[in-house]
Design an enzyme around this catalytic site. Sequence first.
Site, PDB file in Angstrom:
ATOM      1  N   TYR A  12      33.430  46.809  47.137  1.00 50.10           N
ATOM      2  CA  TYR A  12      33.830  45.988  48.282  1.00 50.10           C
ATOM      3  C   TYR A  12      35.338  45.759  48.225  1.00 50.10           C
ATOM      4  O   TYR A  12      35.866  45.300  47.214  1.00 50.10           O
ATOM      5  CB  TYR A  12      33.079  44.655  48.216  1.00 50.10           C
ATOM      6  CG  TYR A  12      33.095  43.805  49.468  1.00 50.10           C
ATOM      7  CD1 TYR A  12      33.989  44.009  50.508  1.00 50.10           C
ATOM      8  CD2 TYR A  12      32.172  42.772  49.612  1.00 50.10           C
ATOM      9  CE1 TYR A  12      33.969  43.223  51.644  1.00 50.10           C
ATOM     10  CE2 TYR A  12      32.152  41.969  50.754  1.00 50.10           C
ATOM     11  CZ  TYR A  12      33.054  42.194  51.758  1.00 50.10           C
ATOM     12  OH  TYR A  12      33.044  41.402  52.884  1.00 50.10           O
ATOM     13  N   CYS A  13      36.037  46.101  49.302  1.00 53.79           N
ATOM     14  CA  CYS A  13      37.473  45.838  49.441  1.00 53.79           C
ATOM     15  C   CYS A  13      38.245  46.466  48.279  1.00 53.79           C
ATOM     16  O   CYS A  13      38.121  47.645  48.026  1.00 53.79           O
ATOM     17  CB  CYS A  13      37.710  44.330  49.556  1.00 53.79           C
ATOM     18  SG  CYS A  13      39.390  43.855  50.015  1.00 53.79           S
TER      19      CYS A  13
END
Length: 590
Positions: free
Chosen positions: A322-323
């Site tokens: 994530y990210c």
Amino acid sequence: MTDNAQPAFPTLEDWQHWTLVMGKAQQMMMEAWADGLGKDGVMPWTSAFAFGAPPVAGEAGPGPATGSGDAMGLMAAGAQAWVKGLEAWSHVLAGDSANKRDRRFAAPEWTQDPIFNTIRQSYLAIADRMLGTVEQMDGVEPAQHAKLKFAVQGFLDAMSPSNFALTNPQVLKKTMETRGENLLRGLSNMLRDMAAGQMTQSKPGAFEVGKDLATTPGKVIKETPLYQLIQYTPTTDKVLKTPVVIFPPWINRYYILDLTPEKSMVKWCVDQGITLFMVSWKSADESLAHVTLDDYVLRGQIDAIDTVRDLLGVESVHTVGYCVAGTTLASALAYLQARDEAAKVKSATFFTAQVDFSEAGDLKLFLGDEVVNLLGQLTAENGYLDGRYMAATFNLLRGRDLIWNYVVSNYLLGEEPPPFDLLHWNSDTTNLPAGWHRDYLETLYRSNKLVESGGISVDGVPVDLTTVTTPSYIQAGREDHIAPPQSVWKVMDHFAGPKRFVLAGSGHIAGVVNHPSTGKYQYWINEQPCGTLESFIEGATEHKGSWWPDWFNWLKGLGGDTVDAKGARVPGKGKLKAIEDAPGRYVRER
């Protein structure tokens, strides 16, 4: 005075008195706020200029042009300008702007009262003119133009008449009704936030991690100086043979994916029959001052992958990044490819992750030399960056909603924000290792080295993203202001393996955290090969609701074999014994 006598309506002199008192109180409070925060170093959410956005010089506007960077001074001067100089701006009005959807001016007084209607129209007309002037500027470098546009927008958001007691009819009305109690409550709220060093966005005490949030049953089965590994308790008799390991961003708490049970992606995955593992990063302290990219890739992500493989006796795992954890996961995949160990990862899923930072969006506005120097000053003593600075930076990207909205409601109207799990998480900051954080900004955001063949090395091994053949699922948010979809799309340009791209409705958080039961938003899929995001969008099919089922079906398409949910599939029943219950202690550390 008789029993039925009516209280005297305030005279014009009374009104003027209260207005002047409130204007002075507003100025005093804002100055005290800025001064208090400044004692421990300027919190970045107090001023866009602190992070390198250029001052607006030479522009006509609702206050004197200045290059001082004192946002509070600009605000105080602007309040006086709105009161004294409205008539001077009347000639720029190009008609009523009432049709503009702007929550700042939702109260009926903004359109029904002639004075406040004029204030509103003047402000909107001036804002349009200033932003239009910036858009039409020629001969300015694109990066500098973006900074200037961001600074002007931030200035205009700060100078909105809704932000001042003197020019906000709701605040004036509330103050008359409560005889100033709202301002006293607001002052109390502001002093509390000053002491905490960050703005309150959700009702304090409304949520507790492990009680209201991050409640999916599981156990911490491994702990290192860098992370805890959580394994979740199965809820189905059969589970997919290949487990899933999620790597959340180390700049946030992992439980964004495990909020309340109705929103939890973790719970949803477990209920679909996934053996799920979650990495919970340690919030940085002096002990992590030395960590680098190698640590997060080798002693973080690859270590967790090998741990799960060994625990369950499987050849490979599905991974999710994530990210920024997706950025390092891309590095890990390229490293494994270079070492002929790519088979350890059956698939990689990227939630709003970037590998090519050439179009990285508004965060690049905060990467000037002055920012890097400031980060060095803030972290020189203890070797880590207080997470409140990063949270404040993200708030600045949506200053109207995440800063000025709360200035009005919390400090002027004296209200408590409602309980909101997502905003509670947003304020639950994580400290960052200073050296690695600066290196991340310099090497990836500023220099874009990851997309160069051998531009970076992991444990001395040069990595090349174009060699990655791991099947990848790439999710972007249509309205993402942190990882814009055109930037996320670039993963498609660099990886060599099979790829599936999904464009989700909403932004960086809501575009990811969208439980199927809510029926909210939508996502777009284009089954045809596409060379650009534009061609993808042109031929994409819209699907209502959450993209999670599409992702789950994609995982099963890579191998749908199942096994019994027993033995090592149950936390603590394999060779790794339970250390403590989920969510573990790392997520609670400050």
